[in-house]
Design a protein around this motif. Structure first.
Motif, mmCIF file in Angstrom:
data_model
loop_
_atom_site.group_PDB
_atom_site.id
_atom_site.type_symbol
_atom_site.label_atom_id
_atom_site.label_comp_id
_atom_site.label_asym_id
_atom_site.label_seq_id
_atom_site.Cartn_x
_atom_site.Cartn_y
_atom_site.Cartn_z
ATOM 1 N N SER A 78 -13.029 3.044 -9.494
ATOM 2 C CA SER A 78 -13.187 3.890 -8.316
ATOM 3 C C SER A 78 -14.322 3.387 -7.429
ATOM 4 C CB SER A 78 -13.467 5.332 -8.757
ATOM 5 O OG SER A 78 -13.770 6.138 -7.651
ATOM 6 N N GLU A 79 -15.429 3.083 -8.045
ATOM 7 C CA GLU A 79 -16.595 2.600 -7.304
ATOM 8 C C GLU A 79 -16.321 1.242 -6.664
ATOM 9 O OE1 GLU A 79 -20.981 1.148 -8.539
ATOM 10 O OE2 GLU A 79 -20.425 3.156 -9.234
ATOM 11 N N ARG A 80 -15.716 0.337 -7.404
ATOM 12 C CA ARG A 80 -15.484 -1.024 -6.908
ATOM 13 C C ARG A 80 -14.436 -1.072 -5.801
ATOM 14 N NH1 ARG A 80 -14.986 -5.062 -11.873
ATOM 15 N NH2 ARG A 80 -14.681 -6.489 -10.138
ATOM 16 N N THR A 81 -13.507 -0.110 -5.787
ATOM 17 C CA THR A 81 -12.444 -0.118 -4.777
ATOM 18 C C THR A 81 -12.626 0.958 -3.713
ATOM 19 O OG1 THR A 81 -11.036 1.348 -6.104
ATOM 20 C CG2 THR A 81 -10.747 -1.044 -6.397
ATOM 21 N N SER A 108 -10.801 7.199 -4.804
ATOM 22 C CA SER A 108 -11.137 8.319 -5.683
ATOM 23 C C SER A 108 -10.402 8.204 -7.018
ATOM 24 C CB SER A 108 -10.763 9.641 -5.006
ATOM 25 O OG SER A 108 -9.352 9.785 -4.956
ATOM 26 N N PRO A 109 -11.028 8.706 -8.079
ATOM 27 C CA PRO A 109 -10.335 8.727 -9.377
ATOM 28 C C PRO A 109 -8.993 9.462 -9.292
ATOM 29 C CG PRO A 109 -12.660 9.160 -9.702
ATOM 30 C CD PRO A 109 -12.413 9.172 -8.211
ATOM 31 N N TYR A 123 -1.823 6.790 -8.424
ATOM 32 C CA TYR A 123 -1.194 5.471 -8.408
ATOM 33 C C TYR A 123 -0.590 5.161 -9.784
ATOM 34 C CZ TYR A 123 -3.928 4.620 -4.109
ATOM 35 O OH TYR A 123 -4.499 4.685 -2.859
ATOM 36 N N GLU A 124 -1.310 5.532 -10.809
ATOM 37 C CA GLU A 124 -0.819 5.291 -12.165
ATOM 38 C C GLU A 124 0.415 6.156 -12.441
ATOM 39 O OE1 GLU A 124 -2.595 4.910 -16.681
ATOM 40 O OE2 GLU A 124 -3.971 5.225 -15.007
ATOM 41 N N GLN A 125 0.362 7.398 -12.026
ATOM 42 C CA GLN A 125 1.491 8.310 -12.205
ATOM 43 C C GLN A 125 2.736 7.791 -11.489
ATOM 44 O OE1 GLN A 125 1.169 12.042 -10.081
ATOM 45 N NE2 GLN A 125 2.130 13.143 -11.779
ATOM 46 N N GLN A 126 2.541 7.159 -10.335
ATOM 47 C CA GLN A 126 3.654 6.635 -9.551
ATOM 48 C C GLN A 126 4.150 5.270 -10.044
ATOM 49 O OE1 GLN A 126 5.205 8.484 -7.070
ATOM 50 N NE2 GLN A 126 3.871 10.003 -8.010
ATOM 51 N N GLY A 127 3.482 4.719 -11.047
ATOM 52 C CA GLY A 127 3.885 3.434 -11.602
ATOM 53 C C GLY A 127 3.369 2.240 -10.822
ATOM 54 N N LEU A 128 2.354 2.457 -9.999
ATOM 55 C CA LEU A 128 1.780 1.385 -9.192
ATOM 56 C C LEU A 128 0.658 0.655 -9.916
ATOM 57 C CD1 LEU A 128 1.462 3.348 -5.826
ATOM 58 C CD2 LEU A 128 3.371 1.918 -6.595
ATOM 59 N N LEU A 129 0.029 1.320 -10.842
ATOM 60 C CA LEU A 129 -1.153 0.821 -11.530
ATOM 61 C C LEU A 129 -1.000 1.153 -13.010
ATOM 62 C CD1 LEU A 129 -4.067 -0.323 -11.048
ATOM 63 C CD2 LEU A 129 -4.812 2.042 -10.760
ATOM 64 N N THR A 130 -1.450 0.252 -13.853
ATOM 65 C CA THR A 130 -1.337 0.512 -15.291
ATOM 66 C C THR A 130 -2.715 0.448 -15.945
ATOM 67 O OG1 THR A 130 -0.950 -1.817 -15.781
ATOM 68 C CG2 THR A 130 0.993 -0.431 -15.451
ATOM 69 N N ALA A 151 -7.096 -5.115 -11.814
ATOM 70 C CA ALA A 151 -6.921 -3.772 -11.254
ATOM 71 C C ALA A 151 -7.549 -3.633 -9.871
ATOM 72 C CB ALA A 151 -7.484 -2.720 -12.200
ATOM 73 N N VAL A 152 -8.685 -4.266 -9.646
ATOM 74 C CA VAL A 152 -9.343 -4.163 -8.336
ATOM 75 C C VAL A 152 -8.427 -4.732 -7.250
ATOM 76 C CG1 VAL A 152 -11.294 -4.953 -6.925
ATOM 77 C CG2 VAL A 152 -11.688 -4.145 -9.263
ATOM 78 N N ALA A 153 -7.901 -5.932 -7.478
ATOM 79 C CA ALA A 153 -7.002 -6.551 -6.495
ATOM 80 C C ALA A 153 -5.744 -5.718 -6.308
ATOM 81 C CB ALA A 153 -6.655 -7.964 -6.924
ATOM 82 N N THR A 154 -5.224 -5.173 -7.393
ATOM 83 C CA THR A 154 -4.018 -4.353 -7.305
ATOM 84 C C THR A 154 -4.266 -3.109 -6.470
ATOM 85 O OG1 THR A 154 -3.225 -5.172 -9.440
ATOM 86 C CG2 THR A 154 -2.284 -3.107 -8.655
ATOM 87 N N VAL A 155 -5.368 -2.421 -6.722
ATOM 88 C CA VAL A 155 -5.687 -1.208 -5.954
ATOM 89 C C VAL A 155 -5.900 -1.550 -4.480
ATOM 90 C CG1 VAL A 155 -7.394 0.639 -5.613
ATOM 91 C CG2 VAL A 155 -6.585 0.071 -7.922
ATOM 92 N N GLN A 156 -6.582 -2.636 -4.197
ATOM 93 C CA GLN A 156 -6.790 -3.035 -2.803
ATOM 94 C C GLN A 156 -5.457 -3.306 -2.118
ATOM 95 O OE1 GLN A 156 -9.553 -6.246 -3.488
ATOM 96 N NE2 GLN A 156 -11.330 -4.914 -3.196
#
Length: 115
Positions: free
Chosen positions: A7-10, A13-14, A20-27, A42-47
């Motif tokens: 959360s901090e690096r990207t 918000s948590p 994003y995880e619930q939607q299957g975008l992030l694991t 994960a940082v690149a994926t969230v960005q």
């Protein structure tokens, strides 16, 4: 890395990360205590997720095109992604034209009635 660090690096918000995880975008993997553990990418994926959402892609579409946008890309952009973005751009243009027509009509109305 845990959700707080991601959360901090990207600057996300948590709550959004969990969505994003619930939607299957992030694991993430779960530690024995139930905490989420995100991988190094994960940082690149969230960005990437945030960028795609910011240009107007809904999360369902982000899920479809995300594999085309993360990791090493040895070829041009994914054709499906380009087609979907082109369609989105056309929709934005169409909406902008309609808004311009409304703005012109409102301006004419104000001009005619402010004398």
């Amino acid at each position: 890395m845990r959700i707080g660090e991601l959360s901090e690096r990207t600057r996300t918000s948590p709550r959004s990360l969990r969505y994003y995880e619930q939607q299957g975008l992030l694991t993430s993997d779960r530690e024995h205590n139930g905490y989420r553990d995100y991988g190094a990418n994960a940082v690149a994926t969230v960005q990437t997720i945030r960028s795609l959402i910011e240009i107007g892609l809904p999360t369902a579409l982000v899920k479809e095109v995300l594999p085309c946008t993360v990791g090493e890309k040895s070829e041009a952009a994914c054709p499906e992604l380009l087609a979907r973005i082109a369609a989105l751009r056309e929709d934005v243009r169409s909406r902008a034209e309609r808004l311009k027509d409304v703005e012109t009509a409102l301006g004419s109305y104000l001009e005619a009635n402010s004398r």
